[in-house]
Each structure stands twice: as structure tokens, then as C-alpha cells.
Design an enzyme around this catalytic site. Structure first.
Site, PDB file in Angstrom:
ATOM      1  N   ARG A  36       0.821  -0.950   0.630  1.00 38.22           N
ATOM      2  CA  ARG A  36      -0.132  -0.310  -0.119  1.00 38.22           C
ATOM      3  C   ARG A  36       0.882   1.212   0.370  1.00 38.22           C
ATOM      4  O   ARG A  36       0.244   2.779   0.190  1.00 38.22           O
ATOM      5  CB  ARG A  36      -0.904  -0.268   0.928  1.00 38.22           C
ATOM      6  CG  ARG A  36      -1.875  -0.882   0.871  1.00 38.22           C
ATOM      7  CD  ARG A  36      -2.741  -0.997   2.033  1.00 38.22           C
ATOM      8  NE  ARG A  36      -3.470  -2.192   2.461  1.00 38.22           N
ATOM      9  CZ  ARG A  36      -3.063  -3.384   2.670  1.00 38.22           C
ATOM     10  NH1 ARG A  36      -2.038  -4.219   2.955  1.00 38.22           N
ATOM     11  NH2 ARG A  36      -4.181  -4.796   2.494  1.00 38.22           N
ATOM     12  N   HIS A 121      -4.814 -12.287   7.714  1.00 39.32           N
ATOM     13  CA  HIS A 121      -4.637 -12.534   6.404  1.00 39.32           C
ATOM     14  C   HIS A 121      -4.373 -13.628   5.240  1.00 39.32           C
ATOM     15  O   HIS A 121      -3.994 -13.363   4.570  1.00 39.32           O
ATOM     16  CB  HIS A 121      -3.691 -11.030   5.967  1.00 39.32           C
ATOM     17  CG  HIS A 121      -4.676  -9.815   6.234  1.00 39.32           C
ATOM     18  ND1 HIS A 121      -3.616  -9.174   5.615  1.00 39.32           N
ATOM     19  CD2 HIS A 121      -5.425  -9.387   6.834  1.00 39.32           C
ATOM     20  CE1 HIS A 121      -4.282  -7.394   6.277  1.00 39.32           C
ATOM     21  NE2 HIS A 121      -5.504  -8.038   7.313  1.00 39.32           N
TER      22      HIS A 121
END
Ligand code: ZN
Length: 242
Positions: A36, A121
């Protein structure tokens, strides 16, 4: 050694109930780009945004394109654990660190020898047939092309949490519990902007919250110690005499 690292060393010395919470910044020193960050994947040339490609809808409807992106941008089979992974594995071996909670899917903590790793995740090292639930290692993905298929004919999906998918409830609950029970919480390589990171940190009520991140985080105001430096070098120096 800087005074901040000396403070961290002392905090680690005085605790036997440390929990580490880490994000993408932990793996960038292993050559895995931060998903990100400004220099990360979002700015690469692809027909769709990475968040769209890495969604469950996209996986189901454009599986081949998903895998093209996934193989090229998400898999780093040659990445090795760096000083941060190694230092944390050492602290666990000494009985000082109780758990690692990570947002990364690269499996590098496990490769470094850490045992209690809570992967919020999921992990790219595990892959599952969507029909018969047969499990496959990363090798299965690496040695195939296009869409990987199970022996039963089903499509194999990486055991990573895609956008639109729920996190594993027991992993999340366990993460909340170890944070709640922790004496020291070290947060590293994450700006805590990604769900559910900030929410999990809220459970912490121990003695020392340490933030190691190159940029500001939304939780700095609560920190007892803030270190704006490379996480690998910081942790290596802080644990080398322990
Ligand atoms: Zn199958």
C-alpha cells in the site's frame, strides 16, 4: 546504539510476555514491496487496481487474470527472513515473546523459526482446493501455469484473505486475546490503517507499547516508545545482547 534502542532493549529484558504485531514494513527488508505504500503496487501499470484484482469477486470471475497478477506481484518464493524475523524468532525461543500477529501472507516468520504466528490475512504458502479442500504447498502454484487445478478438477485458491472475504474468526479472536494478555506490545512496519489492525491494538492494556515504523502511525499518541527507523536493524540491535 541509540538511546531509543537502549530503551527498547531494557523493555525486552524486563518482560517475558511480549507480543509483536507487524505489517508490510517487516517484509520490505526481505525485498517484498509494501502493498500500500507510495512506491508499492498501486502505482504499477495494470488494467485493474490491485484491490480489485485481489477481491473474491474478481477471483471467481477472472481467475486466470487473478493468477497472472498474483504470480507476478504477490509471490516472492526466493525471499528470505530478515533481521526482524530472526530477532523475533530468537525472542520466542528464549520464552520472552508469546506470539506474532502479522498482516503479511509471505510466511517469513514461520521460515525464520517462529512457532506461534497468527496470520490475520492467511498465508501464500498454503493453498486449498475449492471443491474437495485438499491442501497444497506453494510449490504446486509455482510448478503450474495459468489456473492451478486439484486432482479432483477443482480450482485451487491461495489461503489468503481476499478483499470482501471475512478474516478467520479464531485467528482474530486469538490475536485479540494475546494482545489483551500481553505485558509489552511491539508494533512494527504498519501504519495501523488497515482493518482490523487498529481495532485489535485497542485490546492492549499492558505496561509498554512500542511503535517501530518509518512514518507516523495513528496510534503514536498512545505509545511509550516510538522508533522511526528500519525495523530489522532496530530489533537486531535491541536483542543481540539479551
Ligand atoms: Zn480437489
Amino acid at each position: 546504539m541509540t538511546s531509543a534502542i537502549m530503551k527498547l532493549e531494557k523493555i525486552i529484558q524486563n518482560s517475558s510476555n511480549i507480543v509483536f504485531f507487524g505489517g508490510a514494513g517487516v517484509s520490505t527488508e526481505s525485498g517484498i514491496p509494501d502493498f500500500r505504500s507510495a512506491k508499492g503496487l498501486y502505482h504499477e501499470k495494470y488494467k485493474y487496481r490491485p484491490e480489485m484484482i485481489l477481491s473474491r469477486t474478481f477471483f471467481d470471475n477472472n481467475t486466470e487474470e487473478f493468477y497472472r497478477f498474483y504470480r507476478e506481484k504477490m509471490l516472492y518464493p526466493n525471499a528470505k527472513p530478515n533481521d526482524a524475523h530472526i530477532a523475533l524468532a530468537e525472542l520466542e525461543g528464549q520464552g520472552k515473546l508469546k506470539a506474532i500477529i502479522t498482516q503479511n501472507v509471505d510466511g517469513l516468520h514461520t521460515l525464520a523459526g517462529s512457532k506461534n504466528v497468527l496470520e490475520l490475512h492467511g498465508s501464500a504458502l498454503r493453498n486449498i482446493c475449492l471443491i474437495c479442500e485438499e491442501q497444497y504447498t506453494l510449490d504446486k502454484i509455482l510448478e503450474t501455469e495459468g489456473i492451478p487445478h486439484c486432482m479432483c478438477g477443482g480450482i485451487i485458491k491461495p489461503d489468503v484473505v481476499l478483499y470482501e472475504e471475512m478474516l478467520n474468526a479464531s485467528v482474530t479472536a486469538n490475536a485479540a486475546k494475546v494482545i489483551y494478555d500481553a505485558d509489552v506490545l511491539i508494533v512494527g512496519g504498519t501504519s495501523l490503517n488497515v482493518y482490523p489492525a487498529a481495532g485489535l491494538i485497542e485490546h492492549y492494556c499492558g505496561k509498554a507499547l512500542v511503535m517501530i515504523n518509518k512514518t507516523k502511525t495513528s496510534y503514536d499518541r498512545n505509545a511509550d516508545l516510538i522508533i522511526r527507523d528500519n525495523i530489522g536493524e532496530t530489533l537486531r540491535k535491541a536483542v543481540e545482547n539479551i
